[in-house]
Write an enzyme that holds these catalytic residues in place. Structure first.
Site, PDB file in Angstrom:
ATOM      1  N   GLN A 162       5.632  -2.811 -10.135  1.00 22.48           N
ATOM      2  CA  GLN A 162       4.337  -2.983 -10.788  1.00 22.48           C
ATOM      3  C   GLN A 162       4.440  -3.247 -12.292  1.00 22.48           C
ATOM      4  O   GLN A 162       3.506  -3.764 -12.879  1.00 22.48           O
ATOM      5  CB  GLN A 162       3.468  -1.757 -10.535  1.00 22.48           C
ATOM      6  CG  GLN A 162       3.157  -1.569  -9.059  1.00 22.48           C
ATOM      7  CD  GLN A 162       2.274  -0.372  -8.797  1.00 22.48           C
ATOM      8  OE1 GLN A 162       2.762   0.735  -8.602  1.00 22.48           O
ATOM      9  NE2 GLN A 162       0.969  -0.558  -8.798  1.00 22.48           N
ATOM     10  N   HIS A 221       5.679 -14.322  -3.089  1.00 16.55           N
ATOM     11  CA  HIS A 221       6.080 -15.725  -3.248  1.00 16.55           C
ATOM     12  C   HIS A 221       5.733 -16.561  -2.017  1.00 16.55           C
ATOM     13  O   HIS A 221       5.364 -17.724  -2.145  1.00 16.55           O
ATOM     14  CB  HIS A 221       7.585 -15.829  -3.534  1.00 16.55           C
ATOM     15  CG  HIS A 221       7.955 -15.232  -4.870  1.00 16.55           C
ATOM     16  ND1 HIS A 221       9.244 -14.902  -5.216  1.00 16.55           N
ATOM     17  CD2 HIS A 221       7.199 -14.917  -5.943  1.00 16.55           C
ATOM     18  CE1 HIS A 221       9.251 -14.392  -6.437  1.00 16.55           C
ATOM     19  NE2 HIS A 221       8.025 -14.389  -6.898  1.00 16.55           N
ATOM     20  N   ASP A 254       6.334 -10.896 -10.865  1.00 14.66           N
ATOM     21  CA  ASP A 254       7.491 -11.609 -11.442  1.00 14.66           C
ATOM     22  C   ASP A 254       7.758 -11.180 -12.891  1.00 14.66           C
ATOM     23  O   ASP A 254       8.902 -11.010 -13.288  1.00 14.66           O
ATOM     24  CB  ASP A 254       7.269 -13.130 -11.421  1.00 14.66           C
ATOM     25  CG  ASP A 254       7.425 -13.707 -10.021  1.00 14.66           C
ATOM     26  OD1 ASP A 254       7.665 -12.927  -9.078  1.00 14.66           O
ATOM     27  OD2 ASP A 254       7.297 -14.940  -9.880  1.00 14.66           O
ATOM     28  N   ARG A 264       7.234   9.498 -15.110  1.00 17.94           N
ATOM     29  CA  ARG A 264       7.628   9.217 -13.733  1.00 17.94           C
ATOM     30  C   ARG A 264       7.705   7.699 -13.562  1.00 17.94           C
ATOM     31  O   ARG A 264       6.707   7.012 -13.701  1.00 17.94           O
ATOM     32  CB  ARG A 264       6.610   9.828 -12.768  1.00 17.94           C
ATOM     33  CG  ARG A 264       6.882   9.435 -11.335  1.00 17.94           C
ATOM     34  CD  ARG A 264       5.979  10.183 -10.342  1.00 17.94           C
ATOM     35  NE  ARG A 264       6.276   9.719  -9.000  1.00 17.94           N
ATOM     36  CZ  ARG A 264       5.437   9.014  -8.243  1.00 17.94           C
ATOM     37  NH1 ARG A 264       4.224   8.720  -8.659  1.00 17.94           N
ATOM     38  NH2 ARG A 264       5.808   8.607  -7.055  1.00 17.94           N
ATOM     39  N   HIS A 305       9.700   3.163  -4.435  1.00 13.13           N
ATOM     40  CA  HIS A 305       8.261   2.956  -4.569  1.00 13.13           C
ATOM     41  C   HIS A 305       7.946   1.577  -3.975  1.00 13.13           C
ATOM     42  O   HIS A 305       7.557   0.650  -4.670  1.00 13.13           O
ATOM     43  CB  HIS A 305       7.831   3.072  -6.034  1.00 13.13           C
ATOM     44  CG  HIS A 305       6.372   3.346  -6.238  1.00 13.13           C
ATOM     45  ND1 HIS A 305       5.906   4.434  -6.945  1.00 13.13           N
ATOM     46  CD2 HIS A 305       5.257   2.678  -5.828  1.00 13.13           C
ATOM     47  CE1 HIS A 305       4.571   4.405  -6.972  1.00 13.13           C
ATOM     48  NE2 HIS A 305       4.163   3.343  -6.308  1.00 13.13           N
ATOM     49  N   ASN A 359       7.850   7.351  -2.590  1.00  9.72           N
ATOM     50  CA  ASN A 359       6.462   7.432  -3.001  1.00  9.72           C
ATOM     51  C   ASN A 359       5.563   7.070  -1.821  1.00  9.72           C
ATOM     52  O   ASN A 359       5.674   5.974  -1.263  1.00  9.72           O
ATOM     53  CB  ASN A 359       6.158   6.460  -4.141  1.00  9.72           C
ATOM     54  CG  ASN A 359       4.687   6.515  -4.525  1.00  9.72           C
ATOM     55  OD1 ASN A 359       4.225   7.519  -5.053  1.00  9.72           O
ATOM     56  ND2 ASN A 359       3.929   5.469  -4.207  1.00  9.72           N
ATOM     57  N   GLU A 360       4.679   7.978  -1.459  1.00  7.54           N
ATOM     58  CA  GLU A 360       3.647   7.729  -0.454  1.00  7.54           C
ATOM     59  C   GLU A 360       4.172   7.025   0.794  1.00  7.54           C
ATOM     60  O   GLU A 360       3.846   5.861   1.042  1.00  7.54           O
ATOM     61  CB  GLU A 360       2.508   6.910  -1.056  1.00  7.54           C
ATOM     62  CG  GLU A 360       1.863   7.569  -2.242  1.00  7.54           C
ATOM     63  CD  GLU A 360       0.623   6.820  -2.732  1.00  7.54           C
ATOM     64  OE1 GLU A 360       0.332   5.739  -2.204  1.00  7.54           O
ATOM     65  OE2 GLU A 360      -0.037   7.329  -3.628  1.00  7.54           O
ATOM     66  N   ASN A 368       0.085  13.015  -4.574  1.00  6.10           N
ATOM     67  CA  ASN A 368      -0.783  12.029  -5.222  1.00  6.10           C
ATOM     68  C   ASN A 368      -2.189  12.199  -4.674  1.00  6.10           C
ATOM     69  O   ASN A 368      -2.377  12.339  -3.461  1.00  6.10           O
ATOM     70  CB  ASN A 368      -0.338  10.594  -4.905  1.00  6.10           C
ATOM     71  CG  ASN A 368       0.926  10.190  -5.638  1.00  6.10           C
ATOM     72  OD1 ASN A 368       1.477  10.968  -6.419  1.00  6.10           O
ATOM     73  ND2 ASN A 368       1.382   8.977  -5.403  1.00  6.10           N
ATOM     74  N   TYR A 375      -6.381  10.726  -5.285  1.00  8.18           N
ATOM     75  CA  TYR A 375      -7.340   9.893  -6.011  1.00  8.18           C
ATOM     76  C   TYR A 375      -8.793  10.127  -5.601  1.00  8.18           C
ATOM     77  O   TYR A 375      -9.680  10.100  -6.442  1.00  8.18           O
ATOM     78  CB  TYR A 375      -7.024   8.403  -5.781  1.00  8.18           C
ATOM     79  CG  TYR A 375      -5.787   7.905  -6.497  1.00  8.18           C
ATOM     80  CD1 TYR A 375      -4.511   8.103  -5.970  1.00  8.18           C
ATOM     81  CD2 TYR A 375      -5.881   7.224  -7.698  1.00  8.18           C
ATOM     82  CE1 TYR A 375      -3.376   7.650  -6.613  1.00  8.18           C
ATOM     83  CE2 TYR A 375      -4.742   6.755  -8.358  1.00  8.18           C
ATOM     84  CZ  TYR A 375      -3.503   6.973  -7.809  1.00  8.18           C
ATOM     85  OH  TYR A 375      -2.376   6.519  -8.463  1.00  8.18           O
ATOM     86  N   GLU A 378       0.502  11.715  -9.143  1.00 12.11           N
ATOM     87  CA  GLU A 378      -0.408  10.615  -9.513  1.00 12.11           C
ATOM     88  C   GLU A 378      -1.846  11.059  -9.359  1.00 12.11           C
ATOM     89  O   GLU A 378      -2.199  11.739  -8.399  1.00 12.11           O
ATOM     90  CB  GLU A 378      -0.240   9.379  -8.606  1.00 12.11           C
ATOM     91  CG  GLU A 378       0.935   8.505  -8.922  1.00 12.11           C
ATOM     92  CD  GLU A 378       1.048   7.323  -7.970  1.00 12.11           C
ATOM     93  OE1 GLU A 378       0.002   6.761  -7.559  1.00 12.11           O
ATOM     94  OE2 GLU A 378       2.184   6.969  -7.634  1.00 12.11           O
TER      95      GLU A 378
END
Ligand code: PNW
Length: 500
Positions: free
Chosen positions: A47, A67, A80, A105, A150, A194-195, A336, A338, A403
């Protein structure tokens, strides 16, 4: 090897106790966080890094996904270049300092270290990049918390079947062992995955890489391998590294809070079933006393599989050996969170699918404030309920919130983000002070705007703005930095109220 499962459980129990003693020896109350509470900010390699094909990095599944199918990404973009943290990591450390965090992190791109995924080729430029980043963090007293995976699997391993191939557990173990060897003297907080539930989405639909569509089968199979991979990495740490490096290892699990839509027993059961399928799927095998998948999940998927005329359950089984081997493989509970949903019983999703197996219909309350992300509604009280659920379900483990964050369209006056964090933090404090939950840390997603997976750059989670049309990817402070840096520095909530 034989004694490892017991060692894991024992060591985990010991860490649970000592970690919390460190934090709880200082009283909170009065809007204050425990003295040793750790505040941080987070990112993930794909990311933010960019440099997708630089200095020997191999391709990963997100390179290939973006891509080959740009139309599957909201703005047809890719990671990219992203924030170009590959070149800008020193700038990132300055941002972290400005936010007054104690922990950063970030994740390591597997294909940047091992371009082929296996040990056939080790990319020294990749190692140098992470060594430099870790050194820059430590120089300013920021603790690195490293996520090993991740979501960016080396494409070479996806070509071998990815997480549907059980051999992936050994590839992961070798990769993890290499990371401990290379960075373990400087890194004391490790997250294997991660997750994992989101990783499994890549084997359900085209919403995530690798985009293999096998609902209700691929996800359960991938999960099974991931749990084995995680446990292997944990035991390698126990056997070869822990005594010298003295770090902590966990796995980040993500969960919404699923609130019963009414007080009827049917809705309460729907909430419990939903929580077991959402969080229990990975948490029960690791944190429960008995280990293995949640009994309710086992029963339902077995029944559905039989009704579908299958000879075997779509939910794979662990042998007694594996149940013990996986149980206890976490030194703290990395969580995590949200958002929240209201739930009731009902049939949703195709047959077969995990969604259909769960048998839960979820709704949002129209009065809940929105964000830029369709799925993210602002429901602070759900955070407290989730923490309480973790406490009662898994014998009150120390919880590190790895998170929590809010999306908008990139406003510098990000008052909605400030509202989100202040209110979620207030609920976290209630969980500590009133419910006795052992929360030891909190990490904001994210330090800066970045590539938001299938949503591209259309949804922004950063507390720093990134100008993606500027080749230098300049960063700019948002208003939330003023508020959060005060909270993180003072470890106190009410004083920061004056800033809004
Ligand atoms: C996380 N939910 O994913 C990921 O770890 C990050 O990489 C990502 O950028 C961030 O959240 C924001 O999306 C989640 O449905 C995906 O509750 C879905 C949920 C939560 C987190």
């Amino acid at each position: 090897m034989k004694s490892a499962p017991c060692t894991g459980t024992f060591v985990a129990a010991l860490y649970f106790a000592t970690l919390w003693n460190v934090v709880s020896s200082y009283s909170s109350g009065n809007g204050s966080f425990p003295y040793n509470f750790l505040f941080g900010a987070a990112t993930a390699s794909y990311q933010v890094e960019g440099g997708w094909n630089l200095s020997g990095k191999g391709e990963n599944i997100w390179d290939v996904f973006t891509h080959t199918h740009p139309e599957w990404i909201a703005d047809h973009s890719s990671g990219d270049i992203a924030c170009d943290s590959y070149h800008n990591y020193k700038k990132d450390v300055k941002l972290l300092k400005k936010l007054q965090v104690q922990v950063y992190r970030f994740s390591i791109s597997w294909a940047r270290i091992l371009p082929n995924g296996d040990l056939s080729l080790i990319n020294h430029s990749g190692i140098t990049y992470y060594k430099n980043l870790i050194a820059a963090l430590r120089e300013v007293h920021i603790e690195p918390m490293v996520t090993m995976y991740h979501w960016d699997l080396p494409q070479a391993l996806e070509d071998k079947g990815g997480w549907l191939n059980t051999q992936m557990a050994d590839y992961f173990k070798n990769y993890a062992s290499l990371l401990f060897t290379l960075f373990g003297d400087q890194v004391k907080w490790w997250i294997t995955f991660n997750e994992p539930t989101e990783v499994c989405t890549g084997y359900v639909s085209r919403d995530a890489a690798p985009g293999v569509v096998l609902p209700g089968v691929g996800d359960y199979k991938a999960a099974h391998t991931i749990l084995q991979a995680h446990a292997k990495a944990y035991h390698v740490y126990d056997q070869k590294f822990r005594s010298k490096q003295k770090g902590r290892v966990s796995i980040t699990l993500s969960s919404r809070w699923l609130e019963p839509i009414s007080e009827s027993s049917e809705d309460i059961e729907a909430s419990e079933r939903g929580m077991q399928f959402e969080l229990g799927w990975f948490a029960h095998p690791i944190y429960s006393k008995s280990g293995d998948y949640p009994p309710l999940m086992r029963k339902i998927v077995d029944e559905h599989s039989r009704a579908e005329g299958l000879k075997y359950s779509r939910l794979p089984s662990f042998s007694g050996y594996w149940i013990k081997y996986i149980r206890g493989t976490a030194d703290f509970f990395a969580l995590n969170h949200y958002t929240t949903r209201l739930v009731t019983s009902g049939e949703e999703g195709e047959i077969p699918s995990k969604e259909h197996d769960t048998g839960v219909i979820s709704k949002v309350d129209p009065s809940w404030p929105s964000s830029a992300s369709k799925w993210l509604k602002v429901v602070p009280w759900g955070f407290r309920k989730l923490l309480k659920w973790v406490k009662s379900e898994y014998r009150n483990p120390p919880v590190f919130v790895t998170e929590n964050g809010f999306s908008d369209h990139g406003e510098l006056e990000d008052n909605d983000r400030i509202y989100y964090h202040k209110n979620y933090l207030a609920e976290l404090l209630k969980a500590i002070n009133e419910d006795g939950c052992k929360v030891i840390g909190y990490t904001v997603w994210s330090i800066m705007d970045n590539f938001e997976w299938e949503r591209g750059y259309t949804e922004k989670f950063g507390v720093f703005h990134v100008n993606f049309s500027d080749p230098a990817r300049s960063r700019q402070q948002k208003k939330s930095v003023e508020v959060l840096s005060k909270i993180f520095h003072l470890k106190k909530l009410d004083e920061a109220d004056n800033f809004v």
